[in-house]
Scaffold this active site. Structure first.
Site, PDB file in Angstrom:
ATOM      1  N   HIS A  92       3.586  -7.477   1.783  1.00 25.23           N
ATOM      2  CA  HIS A  92       2.961  -8.377   2.749  1.00 25.23           C
ATOM      3  C   HIS A  92       1.931  -9.286   2.092  1.00 25.23           C
ATOM      4  O   HIS A  92       1.437  -8.997   0.994  1.00 25.23           O
ATOM      5  CB  HIS A  92       2.292  -7.585   3.879  1.00 25.23           C
ATOM      6  CG  HIS A  92       1.192  -6.676   3.417  1.00 25.23           C
ATOM      7  ND1 HIS A  92       1.421  -5.419   2.915  1.00 25.23           N
ATOM      8  CD2 HIS A  92      -0.159  -6.839   3.378  1.00 25.23           C
ATOM      9  CE1 HIS A  92       0.269  -4.842   2.604  1.00 25.23           C
ATOM     10  NE2 HIS A  92      -0.712  -5.690   2.862  1.00 25.23           N
ATOM     11  N   HIS A 120       0.839  -1.194   0.000  1.00 29.05           N
ATOM     12  CA  HIS A 120       0.000   0.000   0.000  1.00 29.05           C
ATOM     13  C   HIS A 120       0.880   1.251   0.000  1.00 29.05           C
ATOM     14  O   HIS A 120       1.938   1.279   0.640  1.00 29.05           O
ATOM     15  CB  HIS A 120      -0.898   0.038   1.240  1.00 29.05           C
ATOM     16  CG  HIS A 120      -1.689  -1.206   1.462  1.00 29.05           C
ATOM     17  ND1 HIS A 120      -2.600  -1.686   0.549  1.00 29.05           N
ATOM     18  CD2 HIS A 120      -1.712  -2.081   2.501  1.00 29.05           C
ATOM     19  CE1 HIS A 120      -3.139  -2.799   0.998  1.00 29.05           C
ATOM     20  NE2 HIS A 120      -2.617  -3.065   2.180  1.00 29.05           N
ATOM     21  N   ARG A 171      -1.182  -5.025  -6.162  1.00 28.54           N
ATOM     22  CA  ARG A 171      -0.792  -6.439  -6.130  1.00 28.54           C
ATOM     23  C   ARG A 171       0.486  -6.656  -6.928  1.00 28.54           C
ATOM     24  O   ARG A 171       0.572  -6.307  -8.102  1.00 28.54           O
ATOM     25  CB  ARG A 171      -1.896  -7.325  -6.709  1.00 28.54           C
ATOM     26  CG  ARG A 171      -3.195  -7.309  -5.942  1.00 28.54           C
ATOM     27  CD  ARG A 171      -4.136  -8.408  -6.443  1.00 28.54           C
ATOM     28  NE  ARG A 171      -5.483  -8.204  -5.928  1.00 28.54           N
ATOM     29  CZ  ARG A 171      -6.463  -7.617  -6.616  1.00 28.54           C
ATOM     30  NH1 ARG A 171      -6.257  -7.227  -7.841  1.00 28.54           N
ATOM     31  NH2 ARG A 171      -7.654  -7.455  -6.070  1.00 28.54           N
TER      32      ARG A 171
END
Length: 267
Positions: free
Chosen positions: A135, A60, A155
């Site tokens: 992550h 993010h 992604r």
């Protein structure tokens, strides 16, 4: 107020949820979101997650990076582990620091899974995930996620699932280094505690009617997630599997609380 529940289907979700969320479902449910009525946009978003497969390897952006792309803000989050199967793992950070070029090559060559640092996980573990952290959540895990209320996920890799990847955007915002374990803790089972003191939100574990940690905190909003017992927020009773929202700590009544998570956004 009591927030409404929204079930979100995911390919990595579970068919059978806890009884609190209706037990067996017609399709795989990966997330339960807690949302307000129309016209209100909370600063934080609380979710329950239930996994039967690995989630995508993702990242993010922070607020500055997100705003460059025309979005209102970035996304930092935390994971409070409720249950984990004996072999459950989380991918957080990388095994070693690499350059953006080597990160790109690892994704293109299908080696990113081997580069991610997969850590064993158990009930009671707490991970804070700063923006930029690469992550992924593994299979066999139930957790509560508290995050900045921003729908922005890039992604890197999704195990061949037919979903969009965002390789260039992800590499641009990723911090390709090992996870700093100062962001990990094991929550104390028998005492109230400040679990997270981050730039965007704080998270408290509150046992019984212990109000001490909440006093004097200059927060923009409060979200209450009871784990055991009940909490009253602005005259609405909130129980396990629910989430409440209020604007002042003084509006939180813990007289029937046994154990709750309480998050607040920072002004």
């Amino acid at each position: 107020m009591k927030l409404r529940k929204k079930s979100v289907p995911k390919p990595w979700g579970q068919i059978t949820l806890p009884t609190l969320f209706g037990g067996k479902q017609k399709e795989k449910i990966g997330e339960i979101w807690f949302l307000p009525r129309k016209g209100i946009t909370p600063t934080l978003l609380t979710k329950y997650l239930f996994t039967s497969e690995k989630l995508s390897i993702q990242v993010h952006p922070n607020d500055r990076e997100a705003r460059r792309q025309g979005m209102p803000g970035g996304k930092e989050e935390c994971w409070y582990i409720l249950e984990a199967e004996p072999d459950a793992i989380l991918g957080i950070g990388l095994k070693k620091e690499v350059s953006a070029t080597k990160l790109h090559a690892a994704v293109v060559c299908g080696q990113i899974e081997q580069l991610v640092d997969w850590k064993p996980v158990k009930s009671g573990d707490l991970f804070y995930i700063p923006a930029g952290t690469i992550h992924a959540i593994g299979r066999g895990i139930s957790l509560i996620e508290i995050q900045q209320n921003a729908d922005v996920t890039y992604r890197l890799y999704d195990y061949g699932r037919p979903r969009e990847l965002h390789l260039q955007e992800a590499i641009t915002v990723a911090t390709p280094v090992p996870y700093d374990m100062k962001h990990f803790s094991e929550t104390p089972p028998d005492q109230s505690a400040k679990l997270i003191d981050g730039p965007h939100f704080r998270l408290f574990q509150v046992l019984g009617d212990d109000q001490r940690l909440l006093k004097g905190v200059a927060a923009g909003e409060w979200q209450i997630i009871p784990l055991e017992g009940q909490v009253v927020a602005r005259d609405k009773t909130i129980g396990p599997g629910e989430c409440g929202l209020c604007t002042k700590a003084s509006e939180i009544n813990l007289s029937k609380n046994i154990k709750s998570l309480i998050a607040c956004s920072m002004k």
